[in-house]
Design a protein around this motif. Sequence first.
Motif, PDB file in Angstrom:
ATOM      1  N   LEU A 268      49.112  33.738  39.447  1.00  0.00           N
ATOM      2  CA  LEU A 268      48.129  34.798  39.635  1.00  0.00           C
ATOM      3  C   LEU A 268      46.842  34.386  38.929  1.00  0.00           C
ATOM      4  CD1 LEU A 268      47.232  37.701  40.430  1.00  0.00           C
ATOM      5  CD2 LEU A 268      48.206  38.469  38.241  1.00  0.00           C
ATOM      6  N   ILE A 269      45.733  34.413  39.668  1.00  0.00           N
ATOM      7  CA  ILE A 269      44.426  34.094  39.116  1.00  0.00           C
ATOM      8  C   ILE A 269      43.613  35.390  39.059  1.00  0.00           C
ATOM      9  CG2 ILE A 269      42.332  32.721  39.392  1.00  0.00           C
ATOM     10  CD1 ILE A 269      44.059  30.842  41.225  1.00  0.00           C
ATOM     11  N   ILE A 270      43.169  35.774  37.870  1.00  0.00           N
ATOM     12  CA  ILE A 270      42.370  36.983  37.689  1.00  0.00           C
ATOM     13  C   ILE A 270      40.965  36.578  37.251  1.00  0.00           C
ATOM     14  CG2 ILE A 270      42.115  39.139  36.408  1.00  0.00           C
ATOM     15  CD1 ILE A 270      45.111  39.261  36.076  1.00  0.00           C
ATOM     16  N   TRP A 271      39.942  37.176  37.899  1.00  0.00           N
ATOM     17  CA  TRP A 271      38.574  36.792  37.566  1.00  0.00           C
ATOM     18  C   TRP A 271      37.664  38.011  37.563  1.00  0.00           C
ATOM     19  CZ3 TRP A 271      39.335  31.469  37.411  1.00  0.00           C
ATOM     20  CH2 TRP A 271      38.292  30.721  36.850  1.00  0.00           C
ATOM     21  N   GLY A 272      36.776  38.062  36.587  1.00  0.00           N
ATOM     22  CA  GLY A 272      35.724  39.065  36.595  1.00  0.00           C
ATOM     23  C   GLY A 272      34.652  38.646  37.589  1.00  0.00           C
ATOM     24  N   GLU A 273      34.281  39.555  38.483  1.00  0.00           N
ATOM     25  CA  GLU A 273      33.348  39.212  39.556  1.00  0.00           C
ATOM     26  C   GLU A 273      32.018  38.682  39.018  1.00  0.00           C
ATOM     27  OE1 GLU A 273      32.018  41.317  43.723  1.00  0.00           O
ATOM     28  OE2 GLU A 273      31.818  42.511  41.896  1.00  0.00           O
ATOM     29  N   GLN A 274      31.603  39.163  37.847  1.00  0.00           N
ATOM     30  CA  GLN A 274      30.306  38.777  37.291  1.00  0.00           C
ATOM     31  C   GLN A 274      30.441  37.872  36.066  1.00  0.00           C
ATOM     32  OE1 GLN A 274      27.379  42.077  37.175  1.00  0.00           O
ATOM     33  NE2 GLN A 274      28.910  43.315  38.245  1.00  0.00           N
ATOM     34  N   ASP A 275      31.484  37.060  36.056  1.00  0.00           N
ATOM     35  CA  ASP A 275      31.705  36.118  34.955  1.00  0.00           C
ATOM     36  C   ASP A 275      30.525  35.139  34.883  1.00  0.00           C
ATOM     37  OD1 ASP A 275      32.616  34.208  33.133  1.00  0.00           O
ATOM     38  OD2 ASP A 275      34.681  34.290  33.867  1.00  0.00           O
TER      39      ASP A 275
ATOM     40  N   SER B 125      40.971  32.374  29.584  1.00  0.00           N
ATOM     41  CA  SER B 125      39.900  31.406  29.387  1.00  0.00           C
ATOM     42  C   SER B 125      40.468  30.058  28.909  1.00  0.00           C
ATOM     43  CB  SER B 125      38.873  31.974  28.405  1.00  0.00           C
ATOM     44  OG  SER B 125      37.700  31.197  28.387  1.00  0.00           O
ATOM     45  N   TYR B 126      40.108  29.606  27.696  1.00  0.00           N
ATOM     46  CA  TYR B 126      40.647  28.338  27.201  1.00  0.00           C
ATOM     47  C   TYR B 126      42.174  28.364  27.155  1.00  0.00           C
ATOM     48  CZ  TYR B 126      41.714  24.478  24.012  1.00  0.00           C
ATOM     49  OH  TYR B 126      42.253  23.346  23.446  1.00  0.00           O
TER      50      TYR B 126
ATOM     51  N   VAL C 296      49.894  33.192  34.827  1.00  0.00           N
ATOM     52  CA  VAL C 296      48.707  34.016  35.032  1.00  0.00           C
ATOM     53  C   VAL C 296      47.533  33.328  34.341  1.00  0.00           C
ATOM     54  CG1 VAL C 296      47.597  36.247  34.714  1.00  0.00           C
ATOM     55  CG2 VAL C 296      50.071  36.136  35.085  1.00  0.00           C
ATOM     56  N   LEU C 297      46.477  33.071  35.100  1.00  0.00           N
ATOM     57  CA  LEU C 297      45.286  32.411  34.580  1.00  0.00           C
ATOM     58  C   LEU C 297      44.115  33.379  34.712  1.00  0.00           C
ATOM     59  CD1 LEU C 297      45.862  28.986  36.360  1.00  0.00           C
ATOM     60  CD2 LEU C 297      46.436  29.550  33.991  1.00  0.00           C
ATOM     61  N   CYS C 298      43.524  33.756  33.597  1.00  0.00           N
ATOM     62  CA  CYS C 298      42.455  34.758  33.589  1.00  0.00           C
ATOM     63  C   CYS C 298      41.127  34.105  33.227  1.00  0.00           C
ATOM     64  CB  CYS C 298      42.801  35.861  32.595  1.00  0.00           C
ATOM     65  SG  CYS C 298      41.571  37.173  32.508  1.00  0.00           S
ATOM     66  N   CYS C 299      40.210  34.062  34.185  1.00  0.00           N
ATOM     67  CA  CYS C 299      38.872  33.491  33.952  1.00  0.00           C
ATOM     68  C   CYS C 299      38.961  32.125  33.289  1.00  0.00           C
ATOM     69  CB  CYS C 299      38.021  34.437  33.109  1.00  0.00           C
ATOM     70  SG  CYS C 299      37.691  36.024  33.901  1.00  0.00           S
ATOM     71  N   ALA C 300      39.877  31.309  33.779  1.00  0.00           N
ATOM     72  CA  ALA C 300      40.115  29.982  33.204  1.00  0.00           C
ATOM     73  C   ALA C 300      39.524  28.917  34.131  1.00  0.00           C
ATOM     74  CB  ALA C 300      41.610  29.749  32.998  1.00  0.00           C
TER      75      ALA C 300
END
Length: 303
Positions: free
Chosen positions: A247-254, A129-130, A150-154
Amino acid sequence: MSPIKLSKWFSFTASRDWFYRYSFTNAGLSSVTTNLGDGTVMHCWVPKIHKHSKPTLLLIHGFGANAMWQYGGHLRHFTTQFNVYVPDLLFFGHSFTSRPERTESFQASCVMKLMEAHGVPRMSLVGISYGGFVGYSMAAQFPEAVERVVLCCAGVCLEEKDMEDGLFKVPDLDEAASILLPQKPEKLRQLISLSFVKQARVMPSWFLSDFINVMCKSFVEERRELIQTVLKDRSLSDLPVIKQPTLIIWGEQDQIFPLELGYRLRRHVEENAQLVIIKNAGHAVNLEKPKEFVKNLKLFLLG
């Protein structure tokens, strides 16, 4: 004894925080505070012994409890194969500055100074995120030092106009700050509902108040300024394109940073990036789907 009376004598949040502190120490990390000069002090969990035969992994937290809570469940998967560093960003945990800057660019330069102070010239990083905003800025500013990202839900690719266009669940920055920096149980409930797909059935107010009192009462105004600065005058055309494998990781229902921002980031970084979408997960995908989160990190960082 009722739960409310019990909470006056015993803090579940403080107890959990102690458990994470113990687990970090047990994983071979030490709690170190470094004075970077010019009124800036940063805390970081660092390896007790930095092994030069292993690569270095920097784990950058987002808004939330603190770095330990966001990475505590994943630490053991990486300490055997990496020299792991877990800093507190400015105005979180035990890190702070008397300087007026609030940009992720300044946060990134301070984290880089911190790593240099620990004698670490090269690293891969994970930003949640942030923390992804900070990590992206590090990759852009210090390409020779950052190897993989790696960027997670950012929501790095968000623009100021996105708020007006209705991309987010909240109508304005004041409402966003009141949720991301909850000072009342109802706001923490709202944050949890926006962050998780599957939620606990019962969240008593005394329990939420305990969490707020332990985790959300420090540097409130400074953190509010961080949120305001992230969005102010932000335009995709001003965002540099990083060159590292990403790598970009995202929750489908963010519901905090909608998936559209993940697709936008993938297009922006182009051939250097891959996007992994995790189903039945929201913004807190690292906590909601820890096995899938770790699996994708390992494949990317060690592959």
